[in-house]
Design a protein around this motif. Structure first.
Motif, PDB file in Angstrom:
ATOM      1  N   PRO A 235      39.116  28.536  46.209  1.00 62.22           N
ATOM      2  CA  PRO A 235      38.284  27.585  45.465  1.00 62.22           C
ATOM      3  C   PRO A 235      36.939  28.194  45.085  1.00 62.22           C
ATOM      4  N   GLU A 236      36.415  27.804  43.945  1.00 64.42           N
ATOM      5  CA  GLU A 236      35.172  28.387  43.445  1.00 64.42           C
ATOM      6  C   GLU A 236      34.008  28.235  44.414  1.00 64.42           C
ATOM      7  N   PRO A 237      33.809  27.064  45.058  1.00 61.28           N
ATOM      8  CA  PRO A 237      32.701  26.956  46.021  1.00 61.28           C
ATOM      9  C   PRO A 237      32.829  27.965  47.167  1.00 61.28           C
ATOM     10  N   VAL A 238      34.057  28.203  47.622  1.00 63.04           N
ATOM     11  CA  VAL A 238      34.268  29.168  48.704  1.00 63.04           C
ATOM     12  C   VAL A 238      33.966  30.581  48.208  1.00 63.04           C
ATOM     13  N   GLN A 239      34.326  30.873  46.962  1.00 59.65           N
ATOM     14  CA  GLN A 239      33.997  32.184  46.394  1.00 59.65           C
ATOM     15  C   GLN A 239      32.490  32.404  46.396  1.00 59.65           C
ATOM     16  N   HIS A 240      31.736  31.359  46.023  1.00 61.38           N
ATOM     17  CA  HIS A 240      30.280  31.474  46.000  1.00 61.38           C
ATOM     18  C   HIS A 240      29.729  31.717  47.403  1.00 61.38           C
ATOM     19  N   GLN A 241      30.269  31.003  48.387  1.00 62.92           N
ATOM     20  CA  GLN A 241      29.819  31.169  49.763  1.00 62.92           C
ATOM     21  C   GLN A 241      30.077  32.593  50.253  1.00 62.92           C
ATOM     22  N   ARG A 242      31.254  33.107  49.927  1.00 61.41           N
ATOM     23  CA  ARG A 242      31.606  34.455  50.374  1.00 61.41           C
ATOM     24  C   ARG A 242      30.757  35.513  49.670  1.00 61.41           C
ATOM     25  N   TRP A 243      30.458  35.280  48.392  1.00 63.60           N
ATOM     26  CA  TRP A 243      29.595  36.212  47.671  1.00 63.60           C
ATOM     27  C   TRP A 243      28.213  36.251  48.317  1.00 63.60           C
ATOM     28  N   ALA A 244      27.681  35.086  48.645  1.00 64.19           N
ATOM     29  CA  ALA A 244      26.361  35.019  49.258  1.00 64.19           C
ATOM     30  C   ALA A 244      26.355  35.723  50.616  1.00 64.19           C
ATOM     31  N   MET A 245      27.397  35.495  51.411  1.00 64.65           N
ATOM     32  CA  MET A 245      27.458  36.144  52.720  1.00 64.65           C
ATOM     33  C   MET A 245      27.572  37.653  52.573  1.00 64.65           C
TER      34      MET A 245
END
Length: 213
Positions: free
Chosen positions: A156-166
């Motif tokens: 999911p896109e929100p999870v992609q954003h979270q992983r990118w930030a981490m």
């Protein structure tokens, strides 16, 4: 694929851990462990070059498990769960003892509140859930990212954003002491994972990771 982690402990000693996946066998001797460290950043070879104070210890539990006690019908009064009975994690992340210590703190707070011991310990388990959620974010979240990569699952896109930030935070820990300390505080469960979502912290990490012209 192999990932890795090391840390300084007491008496001028270093604790060095390696994770192995798929076709990479786990190092089971001092010599094979040191050989594996030579393929990693120089700090690992340096940390493993001294006199060994113990043999290599291996483990084969790579999953994380949790049990939700909130809302269970007919759950006995005066019965609680703590430690691995509540949640156990992939040992590489080192959340087990820290979680258990925080579980004990939750239990102490619950008992000091003069609860009604003839009813379920609902408030205790509610406090416990906060601790488990934090540890789960650190350990199971990282394992889920690796599993999605291996299976090619749609993320999911929100999870992609979270992983990118981490990933930005992780890269920046190698360049900035304050970011590294913030990350270590979370991995040691001295701070909540949400502290790494601070916009100022992320902006600093992104700036540090930006290629130099």
């Amino acid at each position: 694929m192999r990932t890795k982690l090391s840390g300084w402990v007491e008496n001028d000693q270093w604790l060095v851990m390696l994770m192995s996946y798929e076709h990479h066998p786990a190092a089971e001797s001092i010599d094979s462990f040191r050989a594996a460290c030579t393929d990693l950043p120089p700090i690992f070879a340096k940390a493993s070059s001294g006199s060994a104070t113990s043999e290599v210890q291996t483990y084969h539990q790579a999953d994380s498990r949790r049990r939700d006690f909130i809302g269970l019908a007919n759950f006995p009064a005066r019965l609680i769960a703590v430690g691995d009975a509540v949640a156990s994690f992939n040992p590489i992340y080192g959340q087990g003892l820290s979680s258990a210590a925080l579980h004990a703190s939750c239990l102490s707070e619950y008992l000091n509140s003069n609860p009604d011991l003839t009813t379920q310990a609902t408030s205790y388990f509610t406090s416990l859930q906060v601790v488990v959620d934090a540890a789960w974010t650190i350990s199971a979240g990282s394992d889920a990212a690796r599993q999605d990569l291996l299976t090619g699952a749609e993320v999911p896109e929100p999870v992609q954003h979270q992983r990118w930030a981490m990933n930005q935070i992780l890269q920046a820990t190698l360049k900035d002491r304050s970011i590294a300390e913030a990350f270590v505080a979370v991995t040691r469960m001295q701070a909540h994972p949400n502290t790494l979502q601070d916009p100022a912290l992320l902006e600093r990490a992104v700036a540090l990771n930006r290629p130099t012209p």
